[in-house]
Each structure stands twice: as structure tokens, then as C-alpha cells.
Enzyme design. Sequence first.
Site, PDB file in Angstrom:
ATOM      1  N   GLN A 187      65.871 -39.377 120.194  1.00  0.00           N
ATOM      2  CA  GLN A 187      66.135 -38.632 118.962  1.00  0.00           C
ATOM      3  C   GLN A 187      67.574 -38.165 118.745  1.00  0.00           C
ATOM      4  O   GLN A 187      68.104 -38.276 117.639  1.00  0.00           O
ATOM      5  CB  GLN A 187      65.206 -37.400 118.871  1.00  0.00           C
ATOM      6  CG  GLN A 187      65.379 -36.658 117.564  1.00  0.00           C
ATOM      7  CD  GLN A 187      64.466 -35.467 117.352  1.00  0.00           C
ATOM      8  OE1 GLN A 187      64.666 -34.705 116.433  1.00  0.00           O
ATOM      9  NE2 GLN A 187      63.468 -35.274 118.188  1.00  0.00           N
ATOM     10  N   GLU A 208      64.520 -32.464 124.496  1.00  0.00           N
ATOM     11  CA  GLU A 208      64.592 -31.356 123.540  1.00  0.00           C
ATOM     12  C   GLU A 208      64.278 -29.968 124.125  1.00  0.00           C
ATOM     13  O   GLU A 208      65.087 -29.061 124.065  1.00  0.00           O
ATOM     14  CB  GLU A 208      63.597 -31.665 122.399  1.00  0.00           C
ATOM     15  CG  GLU A 208      63.342 -30.554 121.414  1.00  0.00           C
ATOM     16  CD  GLU A 208      64.540 -30.259 120.535  1.00  0.00           C
ATOM     17  OE1 GLU A 208      65.118 -31.187 119.987  1.00  0.00           O
ATOM     18  OE2 GLU A 208      64.895 -29.072 120.393  1.00  0.00           O
ATOM     19  N   ASP A 214      67.803 -31.832 119.948  1.00  0.00           N
ATOM     20  CA  ASP A 214      68.049 -33.246 119.647  1.00  0.00           C
ATOM     21  C   ASP A 214      68.776 -33.419 118.317  1.00  0.00           C
ATOM     22  O   ASP A 214      69.929 -33.830 118.263  1.00  0.00           O
ATOM     23  CB  ASP A 214      66.716 -34.007 119.583  1.00  0.00           C
ATOM     24  CG  ASP A 214      66.187 -34.339 120.970  1.00  0.00           C
ATOM     25  OD1 ASP A 214      66.984 -34.349 121.912  1.00  0.00           O
ATOM     26  OD2 ASP A 214      64.987 -34.589 121.092  1.00  0.00           O
ATOM     27  N   GLY A 216      69.880 -10.677 111.313  1.00  0.00           N
ATOM     28  CA  GLY A 216      71.079 -10.064 110.751  1.00  0.00           C
ATOM     29  C   GLY A 216      70.895  -8.574 110.534  1.00  0.00           C
ATOM     30  O   GLY A 216      69.987  -7.949 111.091  1.00  0.00           O
ATOM     31  N   GLY A 217      71.744  -8.005 109.705  1.00  0.00           N
ATOM     32  CA  GLY A 217      71.722  -6.556 109.502  1.00  0.00           C
ATOM     33  C   GLY A 217      70.710  -6.107 108.460  1.00  0.00           C
ATOM     34  O   GLY A 217      70.557  -4.909 108.227  1.00  0.00           O
TER      35      GLY A 217
END
Length: 414
Positions: free
Chosen positions: A16, A138, A167, A246-247
Site C-alpha cells: 500500500q 501499517e 501506509d 485543539g483549543g
Amino acid sequence: MKALEGVKILDMTHVQSGPTCTQLLAWFGADVIKVERPGVGDATRKQLVDVPGADSLYFTMLNHNKRSVTLNTKSDEGKAIFTKLIQHCDVMVENFAPGALDRMGFSWERIQEINPRMIYASVKGFGPGPYQDCKVYENVAQCAGGSASTTGFRDGLPLVTGAQIGDSGTGLHLALGIVTALFHREKSGKGQRVECAMQDSVLNLCRVKLRDQQRLKAGPLTEYSQYGEGVPFGDATPRAGNDSGGGQPGRILKCKGWETDPNAYTYFITQAAVWEKICDVIGKPEWKEDEKFATPKARLPHLNEIFDAIEAWTMTKTKFEVMDICNPLDIPVGPILSMREIAEEQSLRDTGTVVEVDHPERGPYLTVGNPIKLSDSPADVKRSPLLGEHTEEILAEIGLSADEIEIAKAGGAV
Ligand code: COA
């Protein structure tokens, strides 16, 4: 004319990671010549077979727009033909186990002697260091690159993700390295080596978790649910369930029908800028004035209470109704789409992101198209090649006569 038209890729990739890279280059217009072992080919042709006798979807979905030549690169005759292919091409891409090409007699030094303009690109599991000789797939890369330890719920096992970041993620990184080296070659006139380790690529995609590892020194990670739950942090970035990375706090919440539909969920982000609208939508207008919820910082210890209230509202709506109501208000939400829904989504067909392709052995099937859209070089997805489908045509292109081709065939080199 396609963006990479005229660029010839000697594609020694399999499975892959490498094929993802060369498929992208082919979609951009490069001539990708996939070299496969005679009679065997890329192992994925015969893995996860759904139509007996036909190339698998695993193979077809990673090898569009390529040509296939069979060649035994370990025989003397095969090596002579391979040398001609190296002279003929601009880029060589491989993702064999470490050392395989050297064992064939084609080290980077040798390749440079044959073609100093050659760009030689490789995927390996690990970069130089203690694990450089390991074979890697993977999920090993997801584990070694920091993804698994930070995916899943705090009280559960580490988890691998469905996205093939080890991959396909590494293939994307490698493709960027190759076009950068091609750009450099325009100025330097020389080829160069391009290497991507799967561990490094996964880590690059997990950088926010390395960010959090360092923030731990300054105190608890207040945007993680465990902070509000009063659970102390350890010495490594913990698994954060479906918390936003995130924030702006976010969670996956149940929608109408969740009892029977495993995908009746929405992602809901309580972006600070739209907090007041969220309070109105979920029927909690009084929260706008409540000090407990007034600022993003004040809300952090109360995320469970907040998301419980939002979920009580989302459970009264389908995931698409949540989208329809929240989008006009700029509240960021997203339905959890099943693969069935994605396969049937007309807008993805219209943009060429999901494409139906016909194949002589298996008939029509769905695949992904190029997610990178170039206005002057649109990708045109063509079916993957059958094993050795272009052998004679390619050997003729590199100067073999009809007699020489017959001799190579008789000797088992192709
Ligand atoms: N003619 C003759 N021999 C060929 C050939 C050809 N056209 N193409 C491949 N071979 C040989 C190789 O030279 C190698 O021989 P060797 O072991 O005697 O040197 C052999 O086939 C097998 O190659 P290998 O890469 O070891 O395959 P594998 O199936 O044992 O391992 C991986 C598969 C993916 C684990 C391994 O290739 C790997 O670690 N690759 C790097 C990381 C990677 O890309 N992983 C993700 C894959 S999705």
C-alpha cells in the site's frame, strides 16, 4: 497536458504505502511503469479477493493509471533490462524490506552510476537507528509513531485508526518529496535520494500529541475530558477519546436513531465564538449569563455537563438535521458518515472524489479519485493494469527488438 506529463516513474512498489505514492503521481500525469515479478505480481492482487480469478479491490484501488511490466530483477537477463529501465526513467520508487534492492545489486551508488539524474525514493518502516532493518506494516507504524498510544479511551486499550496513516500517509509524504526533488533537479541537473520512514510520517501527523506531551510539564491538559472529571494526568499524553485535539472542545454525540444505527452520531464543537448561539439552540439561554459557563476557561471543568445538555438536544434530531440547524449559525458540527453513505453521496461523485471504474475481470467498482484537485490538470482515473499487460510495449520502448523480447520471455526474465 497533465502536470507531470513526460515524467517517467520506475515503480518497484508493492502493497500500500509505495503504490499510494505512485498512483498519485500517475493521476498527475506521470507515466508509471510498475515492475512486478513474473507470474506473481504485487501480492495484493491476490489478497482479500472478492471476485474469484480477478485482481482484488485492494490492488485495483491502489494501482490506477499505471502500466505493468513483469521482470525478474534477480536474473542476469532481468538485471540488464532493469538497467535499461533505470536509464529510461526519471524517478524510481520502492518500498521493499530494507536491503532488498542492494541484494539485487542496485544500490543507490550503482543507480547513480547508471543514471545521475535519477531520483530514488524509498519507504521504510523506520529511519536509521535500532529498528532500521525491520519489516513494517501499517499498524506497526501507527503504534511506533505515537498514534495508537493516543487513540482510544483512557480506560481502554490503545487503538489503531481506520485511516491508513502509516501506509497512505507515508505515500503522500513520499510523493511530495519526489516532486520537490524533481523541482530541485531542474536547477541542479542531478537526482537525489528521497526517504520516508513510516514511523516519522505517522509522528508528523500526530504532532499535536507531542505538543501535549510537552505541555504536561506546565500542568494538566485542561481541554481533555479527564481534567473536568478530576482524573490526574500521568507522565505521557493520555488517550483522549473523542475530545477535540485543539483549543475548541468537541465530542461525538448521539443523534436520533442511535439505538439501532451505529452511525447516528454527530461531532459537535463548542467553538467559543458561537457559544451564545449554542446556548440558544440547545434551550439553555440562561447559560449565557451564568458565570460557570461565561468564558471558555470557566467552561473547561464542566465539559461533561455541557456536552450532556447538548446531547439531550442532538438526540432529538437526526445527524443531518443537526447539520441543517447548526450550519447557518456557524456552529461547527459534522455527521458521522458510514462508508455506505459516502459511497452513495452524489456530491463526492460530482467532484471525482469517489469514482466508478470498469475492469475487464471484475466489472464496475468504486474507488477514490484524486483528492488533490489541480485546475489545469484534472485527474482522469483509469483502471489498474493486469499483470504484465504492458510488458512487450514497455520493452520495445526501451529499445528491445522483437527477437530480444522473445528471448527474454523464453528465459523467464519477463
Ligand atoms: N523480481 C525478483 N525478485 C523480486 C522482484 C522482482 N520483480 N520484486 C521483489 N522481489 C524480491 C525482493 O528482492 C525480495 O527478495 P529478498 O528478500 O531475497 O531480497 C523479495 O521479493 C520480497 O520482498 P520484501 O519487501 O521482503 O517482501 P515481503 O512480502 O517479505 O515484505 C513488507 C513486505 C511490506 C513487510 C516489506 O516490503 C517492508 O517492510 N517494506 C518497507 C515498509 C513498507 O512499505 N511497509 C508497508 C507496506 S504497505
